[in-house]
Write a protein that holds these residues in place. Structure first.
Motif, PDB file in Angstrom:
ATOM      1  N   ILE A  56       1.125  -1.297  -0.152  1.00 33.20           N
ATOM      2  CA  ILE A  56      -0.592  -0.172  -0.018  1.00 33.20           C
ATOM      3  C   ILE A  56       0.680   0.955   0.299  1.00 33.20           C
ATOM      4  O   ILE A  56       0.357   2.228  -0.651  1.00 33.20           O
ATOM      5  N   THR A  57       1.935   1.023   0.881  1.00 33.84           N
ATOM      6  CA  THR A  57       3.316   2.187   1.064  1.00 33.84           C
ATOM      7  C   THR A  57       3.695   2.358  -1.021  1.00 33.84           C
ATOM      8  O   THR A  57       3.434   3.627  -0.937  1.00 33.84           O
ATOM      9  N   ALA A  58       3.986   1.325  -1.214  1.00 32.25           N
ATOM     10  CA  ALA A  58       4.308   1.386  -2.478  1.00 32.25           C
ATOM     11  C   ALA A  58       3.864   2.236  -3.277  1.00 32.25           C
ATOM     12  O   ALA A  58       4.074   2.657  -4.505  1.00 32.25           O
ATOM     13  N   ALA A  59       2.451   1.635  -3.434  1.00 35.99           N
ATOM     14  CA  ALA A  59       1.535   2.131  -3.715  1.00 35.99           C
ATOM     15  C   ALA A  59       1.009   4.081  -4.156  1.00 35.99           C
ATOM     16  O   ALA A  59       1.012   5.158  -5.152  1.00 35.99           O
ATOM     17  N   LEU A  60       1.959   4.185  -2.976  1.00 42.97           N
ATOM     18  CA  LEU A  60       1.341   6.030  -2.542  1.00 42.97           C
ATOM     19  C   LEU A  60       2.915   6.927  -3.631  1.00 42.97           C
ATOM     20  O   LEU A  60       2.613   7.740  -2.833  1.00 42.97           O
ATOM     21  N   THR A  61       3.904   6.088  -2.591  1.00 40.92           N
ATOM     22  CA  THR A  61       5.102   6.587  -3.027  1.00 40.92           C
ATOM     23  C   THR A  61       6.248   5.541  -3.561  1.00 40.92           C
ATOM     24  O   THR A  61       6.282   3.965  -3.478  1.00 40.92           O
ATOM     25  N   ASP A  62       7.189   6.481  -3.557  1.00 43.48           N
ATOM     26  CA  ASP A  62       7.772   5.435  -4.186  1.00 43.48           C
ATOM     27  C   ASP A  62       9.779   5.303  -4.205  1.00 43.48           C
ATOM     28  O   ASP A  62      10.459   4.895  -4.481  1.00 43.48           O
ATOM     29  N   ASN A  63       9.793   5.417  -2.424  1.00 42.82           N
ATOM     30  CA  ASN A  63      10.502   5.361  -2.139  1.00 42.82           C
ATOM     31  C   ASN A  63      10.927   4.400  -0.787  1.00 42.82           C
ATOM     32  O   ASN A  63      10.045   3.477  -0.237  1.00 42.82           O
ATOM     33  N   LEU A  64      11.855   3.563  -1.531  1.00 44.21           N
ATOM     34  CA  LEU A  64      11.650   1.783  -1.486  1.00 44.21           C
ATOM     35  C   LEU A  64      12.328   1.698   0.216  1.00 44.21           C
ATOM     36  O   LEU A  64      12.020   1.232   1.814  1.00 44.21           O
ATOM     37  N   VAL A  65      13.059   3.158   1.211  1.00 47.98           N
ATOM     38  CA  VAL A  65      13.075   3.142   2.046  1.00 47.98           C
ATOM     39  C   VAL A  65      11.973   3.366   3.346  1.00 47.98           C
ATOM     40  O   VAL A  65      11.845   2.982   4.309  1.00 47.98           O
ATOM     41  N   ILE A  66      11.248   4.220   2.448  1.00 48.22           N
ATOM     42  CA  ILE A  66       9.428   3.953   3.772  1.00 48.22           C
ATOM     43  C   ILE A  66       9.148   3.282   3.506  1.00 48.22           C
ATOM     44  O   ILE A  66       7.863   2.684   4.142  1.00 48.22           O
ATOM     45  N   GLU A  67       8.853   2.744   2.733  1.00 49.63           N
ATOM     46  CA  GLU A  67       8.039   1.262   1.809  1.00 49.63           C
ATOM     47  C   GLU A  67       8.905   0.022   3.382  1.00 49.63           C
ATOM     48  O   GLU A  67       7.445  -0.896   3.677  1.00 49.63           O
ATOM     49  N   ALA A  68       9.930   0.412   3.246  1.00 53.90           N
ATOM     50  CA  ALA A  68      11.124  -1.383   3.902  1.00 53.90           C
ATOM     51  C   ALA A  68      10.158  -1.058   5.099  1.00 53.90           C
ATOM     52  O   ALA A  68      10.154  -1.468   6.542  1.00 53.90           O
ATOM     53  N   VAL A  69      10.308   0.576   6.034  1.00 56.48           N
ATOM     54  CA  VAL A  69      10.162   0.747   7.670  1.00 56.48           C
ATOM     55  C   VAL A  69       8.786   0.836   7.469  1.00 56.48           C
ATOM     56  O   VAL A  69       8.285  -0.005   8.843  1.00 56.48           O
ATOM     57  N   VAL A  70       7.748   0.752   6.822  1.00 52.37           N
ATOM     58  CA  VAL A  70       5.574   1.112   7.275  1.00 52.37           C
ATOM     59  C   VAL A  70       5.268  -0.889   7.090  1.00 52.37           C
ATOM     60  O   VAL A  70       5.381  -1.338   8.297  1.00 52.37           O
ATOM     61  N   ALA A  71       6.344  -1.869   6.455  1.00 52.20           N
ATOM     62  CA  ALA A  71       6.635  -2.847   6.086  1.00 52.20           C
ATOM     63  C   ALA A  71       7.241  -3.910   7.471  1.00 52.20           C
ATOM     64  O   ALA A  71       6.050  -3.892   8.241  1.00 52.20           O
ATOM     65  N   LEU A  72       7.805  -2.803   8.109  1.00 56.01           N
ATOM     66  CA  LEU A  72       8.809  -3.706   9.678  1.00 56.01           C
ATOM     67  C   LEU A  72       8.041  -3.163  10.278  1.00 56.01           C
ATOM     68  O   LEU A  72       7.583  -3.975  11.320  1.00 56.01           O
ATOM     69  N   VAL A  73       7.681  -2.221  10.629  1.00 52.96           N
ATOM     70  CA  VAL A  73       6.666  -0.828  11.708  1.00 52.96           C
ATOM     71  C   VAL A  73       5.317  -2.433  11.828  1.00 52.96           C
ATOM     72  O   VAL A  73       5.097  -2.483  13.196  1.00 52.96           O
ATOM     73  N   VAL A  74       4.897  -2.134  10.648  1.00 49.32           N
ATOM     74  CA  VAL A  74       3.612  -1.780  10.277  1.00 49.32           C
ATOM     75  C   VAL A  74       3.449  -4.770  10.599  1.00 49.32           C
ATOM     76  O   VAL A  74       2.573  -4.847  11.446  1.00 49.32           O
ATOM     77  N   ALA A  75       4.518  -5.044  10.584  1.00 54.78           N
ATOM     78  CA  ALA A  75       4.498  -6.757  10.454  1.00 54.78           C
ATOM     79  C   ALA A  75       5.547  -6.725  12.381  1.00 54.78           C
ATOM     80  O   ALA A  75       4.878  -7.354  12.549  1.00 54.78           O
ATOM     81  N   MET A  76       5.992  -6.060  12.708  1.00 55.30           N
ATOM     82  CA  MET A  76       6.411  -5.819  14.429  1.00 55.30           C
ATOM     83  C   MET A  76       4.894  -5.752  15.282  1.00 55.30           C
ATOM     84  O   MET A  76       4.820  -6.349  16.391  1.00 55.30           O
ATOM     85  N   GLY A  77       4.759  -4.698  14.398  1.00 55.83           N
ATOM     86  CA  GLY A  77       3.587  -4.205  15.286  1.00 55.83           C
ATOM     87  C   GLY A  77       1.781  -5.461  15.318  1.00 55.83           C
ATOM     88  O   GLY A  77       1.609  -6.323  16.705  1.00 55.83           O
TER      89      GLY A  77
END
Length: 146
Positions: free
Chosen positions: A37-58
């Motif tokens: 979902i983040t990748a659909a909204l932005t092209d920044n791979l770092v932000i995508e990875a951080v969002v994926a990591l935060v959501v998975a840990m949560g």
């Protein structure tokens, strides 16, 4: 195009979860879908990875423990005579402390006496099983609605 990679990773994690059944890979898949979902909204791979990591840990920290708790606990299993307590039946004969009778509980015949020694339970009365001692059911009449 990054969102497609995240969706593919999430789908693979869901399929892998079907074999492990630990709910860990499912939580990681949730993170991957959040990354998509983040990748659909932005092209920044770092932000995508951080969002994926935060959501998975949560998900691992908050959702997984409650899901495991629900999956590993169930209704209390009643075995033996404990499952008969609270059953309702009808007395075919008159029952008293001096005249034990028989009742049918769950298709089985049981000797029956009143739980209260001073009671006399007439034939055809609805009773509830209060206690089982040995092969004798101690019963109490149910109130009748008139």
């Amino acid at each position: 195009m990054d969102w497609l990679i995240w969706v593919g990773a999430g789908a693979l994690l869901v399929v892998a979860e079907m074999f492990s059944l630990d709910l860990v890979l499912l939580m990681l898949a949730g993170g991957a879908f959040a990354g998509a979902i983040t990748a659909a909204l932005t092209d920044n791979l770092v932000i995508e990875a951080v969002v994926a990591l935060v959501v998975a840990m949560g998900l691992l920290a908050v959702v997984r423990p409650s899901l495991l708790g629900r999956l590993h606990t169930g209704p209390e299993l009643m075995l033996g005579t404990r499952k008969l307590i609270g059953q309702h039946t009808v007395t075919p004969v008159r029952i008293s402390a001096h005249e034990p009778g028989q009742i049918k509980i769950d298709g089985e015949l049981w000797s029956a006496v009143p739980y209260d020694d001073s009671l006399v339970i007439e034939a055809g009365s609805a009773v509830e099983v209060f206690e089982i001692r040995g092969a004798t059911a101690y019963v109490h009449p149910l109130p009748e609605i008139e």
